[in-house]
Structures are given as structure tokens and as C-alpha cells.
Design a protein around this motif. Structure first.
Motif, PDB file in Angstrom:
ATOM      1  N   GLN A 182       0.822  -1.209   0.000  1.00  0.00           N
ATOM      2  CA  GLN A 182       0.000   0.000   0.000  1.00  0.00           C
ATOM      3  C   GLN A 182       0.857   1.259   0.000  1.00  0.00           C
ATOM      4  O   GLN A 182       0.527   2.244  -0.673  1.00  0.00           O
ATOM      5  N   ILE A 183       1.968   1.230   0.717  1.00  0.00           N
ATOM      6  CA  ILE A 183       2.887   2.373   0.731  1.00  0.00           C
ATOM      7  C   ILE A 183       3.508   2.562  -0.648  1.00  0.00           C
ATOM      8  O   ILE A 183       3.628   3.691  -1.141  1.00  0.00           O
ATOM      9  N   GLU A 184       3.912   1.455  -1.291  1.00  0.00           N
ATOM     10  CA  GLU A 184       4.511   1.540  -2.623  1.00  0.00           C
ATOM     11  C   GLU A 184       3.533   2.104  -3.650  1.00  0.00           C
ATOM     12  O   GLU A 184       3.940   2.752  -4.617  1.00  0.00           O
ATOM     13  N   ARG A 185       2.232   1.876  -3.447  1.00  0.00           N
ATOM     14  CA  ARG A 185       1.211   2.416  -4.358  1.00  0.00           C
ATOM     15  C   ARG A 185       0.854   3.856  -4.031  1.00  0.00           C
ATOM     16  O   ARG A 185       0.050   4.464  -4.728  1.00  0.00           O
ATOM     17  N   GLY A 186       1.425   4.388  -2.963  1.00  0.00           N
ATOM     18  CA  GLY A 186       1.120   5.757  -2.580  1.00  0.00           C
ATOM     19  C   GLY A 186      -0.021   5.872  -1.594  1.00  0.00           C
ATOM     20  O   GLY A 186      -0.514   6.980  -1.345  1.00  0.00           O
ATOM     21  N   GLY A 187      -0.454   4.737  -1.018  1.00  0.00           N
ATOM     22  CA  GLY A 187      -1.500   4.738  -0.010  1.00  0.00           C
ATOM     23  C   GLY A 187      -2.886   4.684  -0.614  1.00  0.00           C
ATOM     24  O   GLY A 187      -3.047   4.619  -1.838  1.00  0.00           O
ATOM     25  N   PRO A 188      -3.893   4.704   0.250  1.00  0.00           N
ATOM     26  CA  PRO A 188      -3.789   4.789   1.703  1.00  0.00           C
ATOM     27  C   PRO A 188      -3.480   3.436   2.331  1.00  0.00           C
ATOM     28  O   PRO A 188      -3.664   2.397   1.709  1.00  0.00           O
ATOM     29  N   ILE A 189      -3.004   3.479   3.581  1.00  0.00           N
ATOM     30  CA  ILE A 189      -2.878   2.268   4.377  1.00  0.00           C
ATOM     31  C   ILE A 189      -4.222   2.017   5.050  1.00  0.00           C
ATOM     32  O   ILE A 189      -4.806   2.930   5.649  1.00  0.00           O
ATOM     33  N   THR A 190      -4.727   0.808   4.932  1.00  0.00           N
ATOM     34  CA  THR A 190      -6.012   0.475   5.540  1.00  0.00           C
ATOM     35  C   THR A 190      -5.791  -0.411   6.748  1.00  0.00           C
ATOM     36  O   THR A 190      -5.101  -1.419   6.679  1.00  0.00           O
ATOM     37  N   LEU A 191      -6.355  -0.005   7.885  1.00  0.00           N
ATOM     38  CA  LEU A 191      -6.315  -0.849   9.076  1.00  0.00           C
ATOM     39  C   LEU A 191      -7.711  -0.906   9.677  1.00  0.00           C
ATOM     40  O   LEU A 191      -8.512   0.014   9.525  1.00  0.00           O
ATOM     41  N   THR A 192      -7.990  -2.001  10.347  1.00  0.00           N
ATOM     42  CA  THR A 192      -9.366  -2.247  10.768  1.00  0.00           C
ATOM     43  C   THR A 192      -9.805  -1.369  11.935  1.00  0.00           C
ATOM     44  O   THR A 192     -10.914  -0.855  11.937  1.00  0.00           O
ATOM     45  N   ASP A 193      -8.921  -1.185  12.922  1.00  0.00           N
ATOM     46  CA  ASP A 193      -9.283  -0.374  14.091  1.00  0.00           C
ATOM     47  C   ASP A 193      -8.015   0.183  14.712  1.00  0.00           C
ATOM     48  O   ASP A 193      -7.063  -0.560  14.953  1.00  0.00           O
ATOM     49  N   PRO A 194      -7.965   1.495  14.985  1.00  0.00           N
ATOM     50  CA  PRO A 194      -6.745   2.092  15.538  1.00  0.00           C
ATOM     51  C   PRO A 194      -6.366   1.540  16.908  1.00  0.00           C
ATOM     52  O   PRO A 194      -5.215   1.632  17.327  1.00  0.00           O
ATOM     53  N   ALA A 195      -7.325   0.961  17.630  1.00  0.00           N
ATOM     54  CA  ALA A 195      -7.048   0.433  18.963  1.00  0.00           C
ATOM     55  C   ALA A 195      -6.519  -0.986  18.931  1.00  0.00           C
ATOM     56  O   ALA A 195      -6.122  -1.526  19.965  1.00  0.00           O
ATOM     57  N   MET A 196      -6.473  -1.619  17.769  1.00  0.00           N
ATOM     58  CA  MET A 196      -6.071  -3.021  17.668  1.00  0.00           C
ATOM     59  C   MET A 196      -4.582  -3.186  17.965  1.00  0.00           C
ATOM     60  O   MET A 196      -3.756  -2.400  17.528  1.00  0.00           O
ATOM     61  N   THR A 197      -4.258  -4.223  18.718  1.00  0.00           N
ATOM     62  CA  THR A 197      -2.857  -4.555  19.015  1.00  0.00           C
ATOM     63  C   THR A 197      -2.590  -6.009  18.634  1.00  0.00           C
ATOM     64  O   THR A 197      -3.501  -6.835  18.618  1.00  0.00           O
TER      65      THR A 197
END
Length: 625
Positions: free
Chosen positions: A471-486
Motif C-alpha cells: 500500500q505504501i509503494e502504491r502511494g496509499g492509503p494504508i487500511t487498518l481495521t481499528d486504531p485500537a487493535m494490538t
């Protein structure tokens, strides 16, 4: 002539080049003042003593301003086109300062300066000062412009490793070393192999002045904590960060001193590395015939590469994916290991398993074959259970019947209080291994069956790291499911070493848990990866950043956090600081398993997904370690 000038300029020390430009500017600015007067008056200007003093004041005022604004810091070959604005600004300030001095002189009775002279002085100064720089750049770069492709770099660390790296880079000519950065105050301002050493506080100005694209960390003896501290500080500068190999890698001959590598994301995750215990690896692998299921997968392949270092008698590669099997086979052959048996088959194929084990007299099995992608298994319950549960049953039962000495299951932290199909199947697999251990104890065969449980492996197939990287190589965006996830993370190499060492510690029925450090917020992982790529995160605090991080919501079966044990109080230590043993249940703990397996097999045959889910989760719902 041009080629000679280019070689001469490249060979000249940087300090000497700056002195030449400084002298050139002083003489040129003085000549420009005289020319401005001559053009204004329409004749060759013959100044009086007071007028000469006013003329000399122009370069005397300008040179300090030029120095302060960095006109002499920029390297000519990397002079950016935007530098013309810096030159305009510097000449403008110098002109205003000179006019003020001339005005003050006039107030004290000196000869005045015609109003058009400062305007002519400014115009000619911009033309000559700027033109001289870009002309010099054209001479150094040459007509092809090939030198422009050579990015400027900084080397962090001016010790022996850094100086050797710098010498190699200068000799190769592929990059321009803009300077050293070092924490040692005693060497700031000195030169190492002809390159100046700077304070880390000057990194921002060095990046701006030289157009630095990359910083190379060249201290191979750094501790893990100090390395993380330095890399974390460098990450804010939005340049690529790479490093010399670790000292241990240099000693083992994996790299040369002039080779650099990218910073591994695991170097920023706070894990302290513990060297492997050679005796545990040796006893598990040396002179053994080892069968690895899922040999072409990420963990399986790493186990194969580790195993050949300890000279096993033979390695049997058992893999259902043709390309993956071919790839690991070629990898081992390229590393000089020839005693390979490659088997293209599913682990559910008992007849093939039996034939392979009998024919090759297999002594150790590492069972790494599994479907592990959580959302995909939620959509493909039947296949997930068939492969992960029934496949493990086939491996364990055939290995038991054929007298295999040691069977080690690669499990997952998702097996603890599972909320998804993948975790539930892994919990069943652990129970199958424990059940076979109980049977072996009853029969007195001396066979050892054990499980090794750990969290996410950085860079493994289907993991979040390759996804974020793409995703970074494509210029984004980075997708994540939940910011609180560890999640818990460890490097794939460390995981493989600990699995093999745990196998040597097993006595039967063990569930080993690998020490994973602290859980890492997925958001932190994403931000670190963006920074290591030399980019910045685009958010409310930085609206002009490069890569945006967006939230997509938790997927089916996912948990916000994972656990490594059911009860931390029941965990005991082993002789290895990174390997713990979960408390095992009594010999009768798995007496219900055979009946449950028969029920599960019956509903699998009917392809009744709802019934499969019910039995799958019903059996593991209230179980503990």
C-alpha cells in the motif's frame, strides 16, 4: 577541456571549493559595483577614496550574509533549481544592507550613491552569483546529466565501519557522501576520509543543503535498544533509512562491510533478541531425518533454511503448493544442501504420509501446514476445518503409528479463547497433539508430541506487513481495521529458532508459548513503516503528508487484542528465557476428543457449515491450557 574541468572539480577538497567561490564572489561583487556606476554615469567610473570605501563595503557586507544563508554549504553537483530563490533572497538582503551603509555614509558627508546603482547591482549580482553556480553544476554534471542520479547520503557513525563504507562508496562513485553524523562531540568538525563529521542536530540542514535522500546507520556493534532509539529519531526526517548489517551477521559472513540493508521493521518493535542455544538446535536437527509439512510456507521455509545449517541426515519437504515446493527446494539446493526429498501432496493424504515416513525413516516432524488467513477461513469454514483439524489428525496419527520420535505442531495465539474459525481449528490441533501424547505415554513408546504457540510473524504470507508495504509503494492509503487493535509480533527467523529449541525441551503434551514482548498497536506499526520508507503520514496534524491511514472496521472473527495463554499464572519457565510452558492438563483431559472428531468428520462429509461451526466452537468453548 570540459572533461578535465569535471575531474579537477571532483578531486578538489570541499573546503577549497568553498574558499574559491568566496574569493570569486568578493572580487565579482566589487566589479559589479564599479560596472553599475559606469553604466549609470555612461563612462568608465574613477572613484574617489570615499566612493571606493563605499564600493568595497558591498562585498564585505554580502559575504557574511551569503555564509549565513548557506550559499557556500550547498554542493554544486546537487544544487537544486529552487536554490535560485535562496540566491535572490541573499542578494536582496545584501543589497539593502549596502544601501543602508551608503545612506549612512552620505549622512556623514560622504558622496551619495545614485538610486539606479543598487538596482543594477542587484540584477547583475543575481545573474553572476546564480549563473556561476549553475555553470559550475553544468560542468561537474556533464551533458548526460548522469551524475544527477547519484543521490546524496549521510552516514550515521564515523567509526571504522563508517569510514570503510564511505571509502567504498567514494570508490564506486554511485552515491555522494554528504557527511558523517556522530554522537561523539569530540570529533564534530573533523574530517574522516576527507568527509566532515557533524552533530546529529545538523541533520535537517544537511538534508536541505545537500538534497540528502538516505541516511545509512553504520554502527554494527549497537545494542538493540540504542539502535531503536537512533532509528526512531531519524524517522522524523522523511528520508530512507538503511543500515550496515549487525556485527553477528558480519562475523557469520552473511554481508560485507560495504553492504547495506534496509532497516527491518522488527528493529523498531521493542523486542530484545536472545541468542539461540546451539545445543538445543543441534539435538533437534543434527543427523536427523526431518519432515516439514507446509515446507513452502513462510514458517515452513524458514524452518528448512534453519535446519540445513545443523546438517540433518535428510530433509523431507511436504507441500501442497507446487510453486512453493519448487521455490524452497531450489533455495536449499542453492545453499549447497542436496539431501532433499520433495513431496507434492496434501497432509490429509494418509497413504502418502505413511509411505514418505516409512521410506525415509523420518525421526522428527515439524507440522507447519495450515490455512491461517482469518477472514478467508470465516468464508471457507469447511476447507479450514478439513485442512487444519483433519490434516493435523492425519499427521499426528500416522506419525504415531510409524514410530516418529518427535512431532511439533506450529500453533497460534489465536487458539486462546478463539473467536474465529482459524483460532478454533488451531485449538483443536493442539488438543489432537496432546491426545496423541497421552496415548504415547499410555503405550510407553517414548514418542514426544508438543505444540508451540506464538503470535504474528513479521513478513509471513498473508500478514499485515507485506500488505502495508504494498500500500505504501502504491502511494496509499494504508487500511487498518481499528486504531485500537494490538498484536504480538516477532521476526520469522527468531520464530523458527525458538520452535526448534522448544522441540528439544519437549517432554510430551507440552504447549510451549514463545515470549513475544509487548503487544504492538497496529497504528504504530503502520506509522513506523511509512517513516522507514522516507515518507510522512498524512493526518490532521500533517495535512501535506504522503500516506494516509484509513480505518475500515473490524472484520469477521477478529479481536482487538490477542492472548498467549488462558491463565498467565499457570505458565512455567524453561531453561530458555524466551520459551515458556503452559500448564498441561491430566492424562484424561482429552478423552472426549475422539468422539468429537467423529462428529466433526460426519458433518464435514455432509458439508453442513452451520453444524461444523457448532461442533467446532462447542468443543473449545470452555477449555483451558
Amino acid at each position: 577541456m570540459r572533461q578535465w574541468l569535471r575531474k579537477f572539480a571532483m578531486a578538489m577538497p570541499r573546503a577549497q571549493k568553498r574558499l574559491i567561490f568566496l574569493c570569486f564572489d568578493f572580487i565579482t561583487l566589487l566589479g559589479i559595483v564599479w560596472l553599475s556606476y559606469s553604466l549609470r554615469l555612461g563612462q568608465l567610473f574613477e572613484p574617489s577614496l570615499k566612493q571606493l570605501m563605499v564600493m568595497v563595503a558591498a562585498p564585505i557586507v554580502a559575504i557574511p550574509i551569503f555564509i549565513r544563508l548557506g550559499i557556500y554549504r550547498a554542493v554544486i553537483r546537487y544544487l537544486p533549481d529552487r536554490a535560485i530563490w535562496t540566491i535572490l533572497f541573499a542578494v536582496g538582503i545584501a543589497t539593502v544592507a549596502w544601501v543602508f551603509i551608503a545612506f549612512a555614509t552620505e549622512m556623514t558627508g560622504g558622496d551619495g550613491v545614485p538610486r539606479s546603482v543598487p538596482i543594477l547591482y542587484f540584477a547583475f549580482s543575481v545573474l553572476v552569483i546564480g549563473g556561476s553556480r549553475f555553470l559550475a553544476k553544468a560542468i561537474v554534471v556533464g551533458s548526460s546529466g548522469s551524475s544527477l542520479s547519484k543521490d546524496a547520503v549521510l552516514i550515521y557513525g564515523a567509526g571504522d565501519a563508517g569510514s570503510q563504507l564511505c571509502s567504498a562508496m567514494i570508490a564506486q562513485g554511485h552515491r555522494y557522501v554528504a557527511g558523517f553524523v556522530d554522537d561523539d562531540k569530540t570529533i564534530w568538525g573533523t574530517e574522516v576520509v576527507g568527509v566532515r563529521v557533524h552533530s546529529p542536530e545538523r541533520i535537517d540542514s544537511l538534508i536541505s543543503d545537500y538534497g540528502v535522500k538516505e541516511i545509512i546507520l553504520s554502527i554494527p556493534t549497537l545494542s538493540a535498544n540504542k539502535r531503536r532509539e537512533i532509528v526512531d529519531g531519524l524517522s522524523k526526517h522523511n528520508v530512507k533509512i538503511r543500515t550496515l548489517p549487525l556485527l553477528s551477521d558480519l562475523v557469520e559472513g552473511k554481508y560485507l562491510i560495504n553492504q547495506i540493508r534496509v532497516i527491518d521493521i522488527d528493529e523498531l518493535l521493542g523486542r530484545s533478541s536472545v541468542p539461540a542455544q546451539p545445543d538445543l538446535l543441534e539435538s533437534a536437527l543434527q543427523d536427523k531425518t526431518v519432515l516439514i509439512t507446509g515446507a513452502g510456507g513462510s514458517i515452513g521455509a524458514e524452518l528448512c533454511k534453519l535446519a540445513i545449517k545443523w546438517k540433518p541426515k535428510k530433509i523431507v519437504l511436504f507441500e501442497a503448493n507446487e510453486f512453493a515446493l519448487y521455490t524452497i527446494q531450489q533455495t536449499l539446493l542453492e545453499r549447497g544442501y542436496k539431501d532433499i526429498v520433495s513431496v507434492l501432496s496434501s497432509i490429509e493424504n494418509r497413504s502418502t504420509l505413511r509411505e514418505v515416513i516409512e521410506k525415509n525413516d523420518v525421526e522428527v516432524v515439524f507440522h507447519a501446514a495450515a490455512h491461517k488467513h482469518v477472514p478467508l477461513l470465516e468464508e471457507n469454514v469447511i476447507e479450514g476445518v478439513r485442512n487444519n483439524v483433519m490434516g493435523t489428525r492425519a499427521v499426528a496419527e500416522v506419525a504415531a503409528e510409524e514410530g516418529v520420535e518427535r512431532v511439533i505442531l506450529i500453533s497460534s495465539d489465536k487458539a486462546v479463547r478463539p473467536t474465529n474459525v482459524m483460532g478454533a481449528t488451531k485449538r483443536w490441533a493442539e488438543e489432537i497433539i496432546r491426545h496423541q501424547s497421552n496415548l504415547a505415554e499410555e503405550r510407553g513408546t517414548g514418542q514426544v508430541f508438543a505444540s508451540v504457540r506464538f503470535g504474528n510473524v513479521l513478513g509471513s504470507n498473508g500478514s499485515v506487513v507485506p500488505k502495508f508495504k504494498a500500500q505504501i509503494e502504491r502511494g496509499g492509503p494504508i487500511t487498518l481495521t481499528d486504531p485500537a487493535m494490538t498484536r504480538y509480533f516477532m521476526s520469522i527467523h527468531e520464530a523458527a529458532e525458538l520452535i526448534v529449541q522448544a522441540s528439544s525441551l519437549a517432554t510430551g503434551g507440552d504447549i510451549f508459548v514463545l515470549e513475544m514482548g509487548k503487544p504492538v498497536p497496529i497504528t504504530e506499526l503502520a506509522r513506523n513503516m511509512v517513516q522507514l520508507a522516507g515518507l510522512s503520514v498524512r493526518d490532521g496534524a500533517n495535512p501535506n503528508g504522503d500516506i494516509e491511514i484509513v480505518q475500515t472496521g473490524i472484520r469477521p472473527g477478529e479481536k482487538l487484542f490477542e492472548e498467549l495463554f488462558y491463565d498467565e499464572g499457570s505458565v512455567s519457565v524453561t531453561s530458555h528465557s524466551k520459551i515458556m510452558r503452559a500448564k498441561t492438563k491430566s492424562q484424561n483431559s482429552s478423552n472426549k476428543l475422539p468422539a468429537e472428531l467423529e462428529k466433526l468428520e460426519a458433518v464435514l462429509a455432509k458439508k453442513d457449515e452451520d453444524a461444523v461451526r457448532k461442533i467446532l466452537f462447542g468443543f473449545v468453548e470452555n477449555r483451558t491450557d
